[in-house]
Design a protein around this motif. Structure first.
Motif, PDB file in Angstrom:
ATOM      1  N   ASN A  50       0.840  -1.190   0.000  1.00 46.20           N
ATOM      2  CA  ASN A  50       0.000   0.000   0.000  1.00 46.20           C
ATOM      3  C   ASN A  50       0.880   1.246   0.000  1.00 46.20           C
ATOM      4  O   ASN A  50       1.597   1.513   0.965  1.00 46.20           O
ATOM      5  N   GLY A  52       0.198   4.171   0.470  1.00 48.24           N
ATOM      6  CA  GLY A  52      -0.151   5.103   1.529  1.00 48.24           C
ATOM      7  C   GLY A  52       0.658   4.901   2.794  1.00 48.24           C
ATOM      8  O   GLY A  52       0.654   5.763   3.681  1.00 48.24           O
ATOM      9  N   ASP A  53       1.369   3.775   2.901  1.00 49.13           N
ATOM     10  CA  ASP A  53       2.181   3.501   4.086  1.00 49.13           C
ATOM     11  C   ASP A  53       3.556   4.165   4.038  1.00 49.13           C
ATOM     12  O   ASP A  53       4.323   4.051   4.990  1.00 49.13           O
ATOM     13  N   GLU A  82       4.671   8.535  -7.725  1.00 48.69           N
ATOM     14  CA  GLU A  82       3.524   8.746  -6.842  1.00 48.69           C
ATOM     15  C   GLU A  82       3.744   9.942  -5.924  1.00 48.69           C
ATOM     16  O   GLU A  82       2.818  10.690  -5.625  1.00 48.69           O
ATOM     17  N   ARG A  83       4.999  10.145  -5.467  1.00 52.00           N
ATOM     18  CA  ARG A  83       5.316  11.244  -4.555  1.00 52.00           C
ATOM     19  C   ARG A  83       5.971  12.429  -5.270  1.00 52.00           C
ATOM     20  O   ARG A  83       6.499  13.323  -4.619  1.00 52.00           O
ATOM     21  N   THR A 231      -1.309  -5.715   3.395  1.00 48.45           N
ATOM     22  CA  THR A 231      -1.611  -4.286   3.167  1.00 48.45           C
ATOM     23  C   THR A 231      -2.278  -4.033   1.818  1.00 48.45           C
ATOM     24  O   THR A 231      -2.616  -2.889   1.513  1.00 48.45           O
TER      25      THR A 231
END
Length: 322
Positions: A50, A52-53, A82-83, A231
């Motif tokens: 995930n 988001g972790d 993604e970031r 996850t």
């Protein structure tokens, strides 16, 4: 193996005398910066499924790095995108790590800020990087870590098995004969007093065979858990005896990333039936001498006694086949 420690009562009674010098209150009462070092090697944990972790500190460490060393640059590229992180990446894996170390250490000694990530989870655990970290420590290069997701620990707390002590063993050997030998050594350590939850990673296509080998060596009734796709959307943890799980996965091929956990052994005396079961299993892939040696160690019995029984069983097996 995980271990815990406790503080003495004097620490609580006289905190000023016993405060660690790395305490946040050290250095004139000001907390230290938690930002990654401006130079040196930073080990950065990445999500195990995930995105988001991924922590803000992890993102900061990668964004500020002069170079990011990746197990697979394509996998890391998805996380960076993604970031919105733009940083140079290079591959560091089991096939090139040894050759790359001298050049990387020279860059680190020259003031470079290098981050190290694996495809998923904490670097070094079943992943490349250990040689580089050792070389950096020997060269007095600063090494720090940004902690985060870890599949083994995530599986452990979900398993329902005793959380400590535990022993993480990476991947078991891919061949059945080597796996059984590895399991027999662990079983011998249990006979000598080891009592811990055992943790492995395993490939999906080998899971059923590995569980079957565990059932033969450790016994089919041992509590076990198989954690899959942690996850992620299809996260699953199956908890049962190792024998029942071996039977289930023999007819239900799994998919995804897998962690296997085996509960601690119950204190018990080795019976003749247990010894025969172990010997019959080992005789399938080992000579009489080697099977007897492994079984004797696992059972804590005299080698000469076990060798005699192994000869008898080998003769019975030969007669049954003829």
């Amino acid at each position: 193996m995980h271990a815990s420690s406790s503080r003495s009562s004097s620490t609580h009674n006289r905190p000023d005398e016993h405060r660690d010098r790395t305490s946040p209150l050290h250095s004139e009462g000001k907390p230290p910066s938690h930002a990654p070092s401006s130079s040196g090697l930073t080990l950065v944990a990445t999500p195990i499924g995930n995105l988001g972790d991924f922590s803000p500190r992890g993102a900061e460490a990668l964004a500020s790095a002069d170079l990011i060393l990746c197990e697979d640059t394509r996998t890391t590229a998805r996380l960076l995108t993604e970031r919105s992180i733009s940083a140079r990446t290079e591959a560091l894996h089991e096939h090139n790590e040894r050759q790359r170390i001298p050049g990387l250490i020279a860059r680190l000694q020259g003031g470079a800020n290098i981050a190290l990530v694996s495809d998923a989870g904490m670097p070094l655990l079943s992943d490349p990087g250990f040689r580089l970290v050792r070389a950096a420590i020997e060269a007095n290069v600063p090494v720090t870590v940004v902690p985060g997701p870890n599949a083994a620990l995530t599986a452990l707390v979900l398993s329902g098995l005793p959380p400590h002590p535990f022993m993480f063993l990476g991947f078991p050997p891919p061949r059945s004969s080597a796996r059984k030998e590895s399991f027999a050594k662990l079983h011998a350590a249990e006979r000598a007093g080891l009592s811990a939850t055992l943790i492995w990673h395993e490939a999906p296509h080998r899971l059923a065979e590995t569980l079957a080998d565990m059932a033969e060596i450790f016994g089919p009734t041992r509590p076990c858990a198989v954690a899959r796709e942690l996850t992620k959307k299809f996260e699953e943890v199956r908890r049962d005896s190792v024998g029942e799980l071996a039977a289930f996965y023999a007819t239900t091929p799994p998919r995804g990333e897998i962690t296997v956990l085996l509960g601690p052994a119950e204190p018990e005396q080795t019976s003749e039936d247990d010894l025969d079961t172990t010997l019959r299993s080992l005789l399938e892939t080992h000579s009489v001498k080697d099977a007897a040696a492994l079984a004797a160690t696992a059972a804590g019995l005299p080698k000469r006694t076990v060798y005699t029984r192994a000869l008898e069983l080998a003769a019975e097996i030969k007669a049954a086949k003829s």
